[in-house]
Design a protein around this motif. Structure first.
Motif, PDB file in Angstrom:
ATOM      1  N   ILE A   1      -8.355  -4.263   6.703  1.00 16.32           N
ATOM      2  CA  ILE A   1      -9.304  -5.539   6.253  1.00 16.32           C
ATOM      3  C   ILE A   1      -9.470  -5.097   4.776  1.00 16.32           C
ATOM      4  N   ARG A   2      -9.985  -4.044   4.551  1.00 18.79           N
ATOM      5  CA  ARG A   2     -10.526  -3.687   3.104  1.00 18.79           C
ATOM      6  C   ARG A   2      -9.115  -3.858   2.130  1.00 18.79           C
ATOM      7  N   LEU A   3      -8.007  -3.320   2.516  1.00 22.06           N
ATOM      8  CA  LEU A   3      -6.714  -3.358   1.684  1.00 22.06           C
ATOM      9  C   LEU A   3      -6.469  -5.087   1.351  1.00 22.06           C
ATOM     10  N   ARG A   4      -6.680  -5.881   2.318  1.00 16.96           N
ATOM     11  CA  ARG A   4      -6.141  -7.118   2.480  1.00 16.96           C
ATOM     12  C   ARG A   4      -7.042  -7.857   1.241  1.00 16.96           C
ATOM     13  N   LYS A   5      -8.566  -7.512   1.354  1.00 16.91           N
ATOM     14  CA  LYS A   5      -9.521  -8.185   0.367  1.00 16.91           C
ATOM     15  C   LYS A   5      -9.216  -7.735  -0.896  1.00 16.91           C
ATOM     16  N   LYS A   6      -9.005  -6.300  -0.872  1.00 17.92           N
ATOM     17  CA  LYS A   6      -8.714  -5.620  -2.301  1.00 17.92           C
ATOM     18  C   LYS A   6      -7.333  -6.571  -3.020  1.00 17.92           C
TER      19      LYS A   6
ATOM     20  N   SER B   1       0.678  -1.322   0.011  1.00 21.09           N
ATOM     21  CA  SER B   1      -0.063   0.026  -0.043  1.00 21.09           C
ATOM     22  C   SER B   1       0.888   1.192  -0.158  1.00 21.09           C
TER      23      SER B   1
ATOM     24  N   ASP C   1      -7.066   1.023  10.343  1.00 17.27           N
ATOM     25  CA  ASP C   1      -8.461   1.031  10.161  1.00 17.27           C
ATOM     26  C   ASP C   1      -8.944   0.431   8.819  1.00 17.27           C
ATOM     27  N   ILE C   2      -8.138   0.512   8.007  1.00 16.81           N
ATOM     28  CA  ILE C   2      -8.479   0.265   6.521  1.00 16.81           C
ATOM     29  C   ILE C   2      -7.772  -1.145   5.945  1.00 16.81           C
TER      30      ILE C   2
END
Length: 210
Positions: free
Chosen positions: A193-198, A173, A190-191
Motif C-alpha cells: 500500500i505504501r509503495l503504491r501511494k509512493k 520496486s 506488507d508494504i
C-alpha cells in the motif's frame, strides 16, 4: 521516465552499471521474434531496417535518459506476459544470462517461462552483434550469438505476492531495490500500500526525489 531521471540526478545512489528498458522494449522483442526466426532460417538477417526499433536503446539517447548498452553490465526489462502478469527480466551481460524475477512464483512452469523469454534471449545477442563494434563486444567475455541462458530466481530470494494484482508495483520496486543493492526480500505485500501511494505520487507529479 521518472525513474530514469532519478538515476541520472542521483548517480551515487546506484551502485551497479546498468540500463533500464521500458516495457515497450520487451514488446519489440515479442513482436519481431517471428520475423527474426524466419529471416534467420532464410539467411536474411543482414537486411537493412531490421534493428531500427532497438537502436534507440543500444546507443546513448540523452533526451530519453538511456544508458548506452556498450557501457553497462545489466539491462533491466519489465515484461508483460499474455496481458496478464508483469515480471522483471534482467540481462546479466557479464554472465550472458537472463534472470527472471516473478512475484507470483507458481503462476508459470519453467517450460512456459523459458518460452516467454525466448524472443529476448535469442534476439538480444543479435542486436548487440549488429549495433556494437567488435572492440565494444569484448566487454562481454561470454558473448555468443547462441540464445542467452535463462534463470528464474526462486523463492525465497523473490518474495511471493500470493494472488495479489500488485505485480506491476512489485516489478518497479524490484528494479529500485536491485539497482541500489537493497534486499528485494523486503518487497512484500506488507508494504505494498505504501509503495503504491509512493509510485502514484511520483508518476502523477513527475517527482524524482521521493
Amino acid at each position: 521516465m521518472v525513474y530514469k531521471k532519478r538515476i541520472q540526478h542521483y548517480p551515487k545512489t546506484y551502485a551497479q552499471n546498468f540500463a533500464i528498458g521500458d516495457c515497450m522494449l520487451s514488446n519489440k522483442f515479442q513482436l519481431q521474434h517471428k520475423t527474426f526466426v524466419e529471416d534467420r532460417d532464410a539467411g536474411k538477417l543482414d537486411e537493412e531496417g531490421k534493428l531500427q526499433d532497438f537502436i534507440e536503446y543500444v546507443w546513448d539517447q540523452p533526451n530519453n535518459y538511456l544508458q548506452p548498452w556498450m557501457e553497462v553490465d545489466h539491462i533491466y526489462m519489465p515484461m508483460n506476459i499474455l496481458e496478464y502478469h508483469w515480471v522483471l527480466c534482467v540481462a546479466r551481460l557479464q554472465e550472458w544470462r537472463i534472470d527472471v524475477y516473478v512475484c507470483q512464483q507458481g503462476i508459470y512452469s519453467e517450460e512456459q517461462m523459458e518460452s516467454f523469454t525466448a524472443p529476448m534471449r535469442e534476439m538480444l545477442p543479435y542486436v548487440l552483434h549488429k549495433t556494437l563494434y567488435p572492440p565494444q563486444l569484448l566487454r562481454f567475455p561470454w558473448f555468443t550469438l547462441d540464445p542467452m541462458d535463462f534463470r528464474r530466481i526462486p523463492h525465497p530470494e523473490v518474495p511471493k505476492c500470493g494472488k495479489s494484482r500488485d505485480c506491476g508495483v512489485f516489478v518497479m520496486s524490484y528494479i529500485e531495490w536491485l539497482t541500489t543493492n537493497l534486499d528485494i526480500r523486503e518487497v512484500t505485500l506488507d508494504i505494498m500500500i505504501r509503495l503504491r501511494k509512493k509510485w502514484a505520487v511520483r508518476l502523477f507529479h513527475q517527482i524524482i526525489d521521493l
